[in-house]
Design an enzyme around this catalytic site. Structure first.
Site, PDB file in Angstrom:
ATOM      1  N   GLY A  80      62.517  10.405 -29.073  1.00 11.99           N
ATOM      2  CA  GLY A  80      62.986  11.114 -28.235  1.00 11.99           C
ATOM      3  C   GLY A  80      62.194  13.114 -28.329  1.00 11.99           C
ATOM      4  N   TYR A 150      56.775  11.601 -36.721  1.00  8.07           N
ATOM      5  CA  TYR A 150      56.571  10.197 -35.351  1.00  8.07           C
ATOM      6  C   TYR A 150      55.628  10.425 -35.243  1.00  8.07           C
ATOM      7  CZ  TYR A 150      56.271   9.837 -30.554  1.00  8.07           C
ATOM      8  OH  TYR A 150      55.822   9.144 -29.136  1.00  8.07           O
ATOM      9  N   LYS A 154      52.486   6.861 -35.626  1.00  2.00           N
ATOM     10  CA  LYS A 154      52.246   6.923 -34.693  1.00  2.00           C
ATOM     11  C   LYS A 154      50.330   6.427 -35.250  1.00  2.00           C
ATOM     12  CE  LYS A 154      54.307   6.378 -30.703  1.00  2.00           C
ATOM     13  NZ  LYS A 154      55.124   5.971 -30.129  1.00  2.00           N
ATOM     14  N   GLU A 192      66.509  13.213 -24.773  1.00  2.00           N
ATOM     15  CA  GLU A 192      65.430  14.436 -23.720  1.00  2.00           C
ATOM     16  C   GLU A 192      64.412  14.364 -23.843  1.00  2.00           C
ATOM     17  OE1 GLU A 192      68.665  14.797 -24.678  1.00  2.00           O
ATOM     18  OE2 GLU A 192      69.247  16.739 -24.157  1.00  2.00           O
ATOM     19  N   ALA A 194      61.661  18.188 -22.131  1.00  2.00           N
ATOM     20  CA  ALA A 194      61.646  19.389 -21.421  1.00  2.00           C
ATOM     21  C   ALA A 194      61.633  19.413 -20.131  1.00  2.00           C
ATOM     22  CB  ALA A 194      60.537  20.537 -22.174  1.00  2.00           C
ATOM     23  N   THR A 222      52.800  26.488 -25.191  1.00  2.00           N
ATOM     24  CA  THR A 222      52.371  25.369 -23.140  1.00  2.00           C
ATOM     25  C   THR A 222      52.129  23.930 -23.781  1.00  2.00           C
ATOM     26  OG1 THR A 222      49.927  25.922 -23.989  1.00  2.00           O
ATOM     27  CG2 THR A 222      50.701  27.597 -22.807  1.00  2.00           C
ATOM     28  N   ARG A 287      49.316  23.101 -26.302  1.00  2.00           N
ATOM     29  CA  ARG A 287      48.886  21.253 -26.667  1.00  2.00           C
ATOM     30  C   ARG A 287      48.851  21.121 -24.951  1.00  2.00           C
ATOM     31  NH1 ARG A 287      52.991  17.132 -29.213  1.00  2.00           N
ATOM     32  NH2 ARG A 287      51.777  17.564 -30.782  1.00  2.00           N
TER      33      ARG A 287
HETATM   34  P1  NAD Z   1      62.648   5.110 -24.808  1.00  2.00           P
HETATM   35  O1  NAD Z   1      63.278   6.016 -25.472  1.00  2.00           O
HETATM   36  O2  NAD Z   1      62.888   6.076 -23.860  1.00  2.00           O
HETATM   37  O3  NAD Z   1      61.706   3.793 -24.788  1.00  2.00           O
HETATM   38  C1  NAD Z   1      62.022   3.482 -26.364  1.00  2.00           C
HETATM   39  C2  NAD Z   1      62.492   1.954 -25.791  1.00  2.00           C
HETATM   40  O4  NAD Z   1      61.992   1.338 -27.923  1.00  2.00           O
HETATM   41  C3  NAD Z   1      63.901   2.550 -25.827  1.00  2.00           C
HETATM   42  O5  NAD Z   1      64.286   1.419 -25.442  1.00  2.00           O
HETATM   43  C4  NAD Z   1      64.675   2.116 -27.317  1.00  2.00           C
HETATM   44  O6  NAD Z   1      65.669   1.233 -27.168  1.00  2.00           O
HETATM   45  C5  NAD Z   1      63.276   0.712 -27.976  1.00  2.00           C
HETATM   46  N1  NAD Z   1      63.501   0.386 -29.001  1.00  2.00           N
HETATM   47  C6  NAD Z   1      63.542   1.368 -29.725  1.00  2.00           C
HETATM   48  N2  NAD Z   1      63.819   0.937 -31.309  1.00  2.00           N
HETATM   49  C7  NAD Z   1      63.794  -0.302 -31.312  1.00  2.00           C
HETATM   50  C8  NAD Z   1      63.977  -2.107 -31.931  1.00  2.00           C
HETATM   51  N3  NAD Z   1      63.904  -1.339 -33.462  1.00  2.00           N
HETATM   52  N4  NAD Z   1      63.736  -3.186 -31.334  1.00  2.00           N
HETATM   53  C9  NAD Z   1      63.746  -3.171 -29.574  1.00  2.00           C
HETATM   54  N5  NAD Z   1      63.769  -1.905 -28.992  1.00  2.00           N
HETATM   55  C10 NAD Z   1      63.768  -0.726 -30.050  1.00  2.00           C
HETATM   56  O7  NAD Z   1      60.855   5.862 -24.994  1.00  2.00           O
HETATM   57  P2  NAD Z   1      59.845   6.467 -23.518  1.00  2.00           P
HETATM   58  O8  NAD Z   1      59.753   7.429 -23.241  1.00  2.00           O
HETATM   59  O9  NAD Z   1      60.098   4.734 -22.546  1.00  2.00           O
HETATM   60  O10 NAD Z   1      58.606   5.681 -24.754  1.00  2.00           O
HETATM   61  C11 NAD Z   1      57.944   4.593 -24.912  1.00  2.00           C
HETATM   62  C12 NAD Z   1      57.013   4.850 -26.412  1.00  2.00           C
HETATM   63  O11 NAD Z   1      55.594   5.704 -25.527  1.00  2.00           O
HETATM   64  C13 NAD Z   1      57.507   5.530 -27.492  1.00  2.00           C
HETATM   65  O12 NAD Z   1      56.288   4.718 -28.091  1.00  2.00           O
HETATM   66  C14 NAD Z   1      57.723   6.266 -27.364  1.00  2.00           C
HETATM   67  O13 NAD Z   1      56.477   7.327 -28.763  1.00  2.00           O
HETATM   68  C15 NAD Z   1      55.587   7.205 -26.737  1.00  2.00           C
HETATM   69  N6  NAD Z   1      55.450   7.662 -26.138  1.00  2.00           N
HETATM   70  C16 NAD Z   1      55.930   8.446 -25.150  1.00  2.00           C
HETATM   71  C17 NAD Z   1      55.650   9.920 -24.412  1.00  2.00           C
HETATM   72  C18 NAD Z   1      56.875  10.445 -23.643  1.00  2.00           C
HETATM   73  O14 NAD Z   1      56.808  11.388 -23.229  1.00  2.00           O
HETATM   74  N7  NAD Z   1      57.797   9.161 -22.790  1.00  2.00           N
HETATM   75  C19 NAD Z   1      54.805  10.696 -24.822  1.00  2.00           C
HETATM   76  C20 NAD Z   1      54.105  10.132 -25.931  1.00  2.00           C
HETATM   77  C21 NAD Z   1      54.439   8.905 -26.224  1.00  2.00           C
END
Ligand code: NAD
Length: 328
Positions: A80, A150, A154, A192, A194, A222, A287
């Site tokens: 999140g 987190y 990663k 959610e 920002a 930033t 960042r």
């Molecule tokens: P999101 O939370 O909308 O999607 C992640 C999905 O993974 C969720 O639907 C959740 O239910 C599912 N999930 C969690 N644990 C699970 C499990 N044990 N088994 C099966 N599904 C599982 O997040 P997102 O924004 O779509 O992010 C997708 C990927 O991108 C993630 O790895 C996140 O860390 C990475 N990421 C996202 C952002 C961003 O700004 N959104 C930035 C950096 C990295």
């Protein structure tokens, strides 16, 4: 690629849902979308896609998910915005089970390509103290001092992708996403990020007539924000390309959180009184993505203007709110 089953892990989430929609639009026939949540809670689901509910922290679930899967996208993680990751470090670290078991299953089933969604949270904290940061280069992840919880997960999972590639020959590719935003993502409930949070808060202020907004930190921190369409394009370039090391996938249009609020206010046609919550989770001071490497490798970098992407995001949240779709 059209003959291979494409497996999108985390397909019920924000980026995963958009990726499934994009793959369909590109004509991919065999798509399996896997997520922990019941399908009724997914942001996007499609009847011609094999929608599967599985907890991918488990080894057997990952083996089931990747059966017959030629191409694997790992977008599943317990994550999140700052409010979530600063207060749920153990939960964030448990996502290591997802990538570990998926890599093992990819090896077992002979997956052809494996994409891992890493994050700008892998970057070392001491490189992000100045809000006027010019941009984080890929090499800035080491010596390692990532975001606690987190970010460590990663970084570790990136290394695991690397060693599964080196030792077992799995074609792994890794992108470090920098703040992705857009419609069909989390916009309330505590996870959610920002852009969605600010769109929601501005809309709430507008609707209630109480013209003020709470901002986490002093608003001078930033960031850069990448629109979902750019993220999808970058994921596919990186997965199908031959760059072995993790690549930044992010916009380099840097703004302060105050500037982000300025833009959303101007979209909404309103000016709000700002209350700063200085003890709220706010992450690092500065960042931004350095995009030299992705430009050099692919002649492209995310280029959607923040204002353009925010207009679409704001309009979607506006409609969700109007339809009464606050779920929690
Ligand atoms: P999101 O939370 O909308 O999607 C992640 C999905 O993974 C969720 O639907 C959740 O239910 C599912 N999930 C969690 N644990 C699970 C499990 N044990 N088994 C099966 N599904 C599982 O997040 P997102 O924004 O779509 O992010 C997708 C990927 O991108 C993630 O790895 C996140 O860390 C990475 N990421 C996202 C952002 C961003 O700004 N959104 C930035 C950096 C990295």
């Amino acid at each position: 690629m059209s003959q291979d089953c494409v497996v999108v892990c985390g397909g019920g989430g924000f980026i995963g849902g958009h990726l499934v929609a994009e793959l369909r639009a590109q004509g991919v026939k065999k798509i399996r979308s896997v997520d922990l949540k019941p399908v009724s809670h997914w942001y996007q689901s499609f009847p011609d896609v094999e929608n599967v509910q599985l907890d991918l922290q488990g080894k057997e679930a990952c083996e089931k998910a990747l059966e017959g899967g030629g191409i694997v996208y790992n977008l599943a993680a317990d994550m999140g915005g700052m409010g979530f990751i600063e207060n749920n470090r153990a939960l964030c670290m448990l996502s290591v089970l997802i990538n570990t078991h998926l890599l093992m299953a990819a090896r077992k089933h002979g997956a052809k390509r494996f994409f891992y969604a890493s994050s700008a949270c892998v970057y070392a904290a001491d490189k992000q103290r100045d809000p006027k940061i010019t941009g984080l280069r890929e090499s800035d992840a080491y010596p390692a001092m990532p975001e606690d919880g987190y970010g460590w997960e990663k970084l570790f999972s990136e290394r695991m992708c690397r060693h599964f590639r080196e030792d077992f020959g799995i074609v792994t590719r890794v992108a470090r996403f920098h703040n992705v935003y857009g419609p069909n993502g989390t916009w309330f409930g505590g996870r959610e990020k920002a852009p969605a949070a600010i769109c929601r808060k501005v809309l709430e202020a507008k609707n209630s007539g109480k013209h003020e907004i709470e901002i986490w930190g002093n608003g001078e921190q930033t960031r850069s924000f990448m629109y979902i369409d750019d993220c999808l394009k970058g994921i596919q370039l990186i997965l199908n390309g031959d760059v072995l090391e993790p690549l930044n996938l992010g916009s380099d249009e840097q703004v302060s959180i105050n500037q982000l609020v300025d833009i959303v206010e101007s979209i909404a046609g309103i000016k709000l009184h700002r209350r700063y919550k200085l003890d709220a989770p706010k992450g690092v001071n500065g960042r931004n993505s350095d995009n030299e490497l992705i430009k050099k490798c692919f002649g492209w970098a995310p280029d959607t203007k923040l204002r353009v992407g925010l207009e679409k995001t704001y309009a979607w949240i506006h409609d969700e709110m109007k339809a009464g779709r606050y779920k929690e």
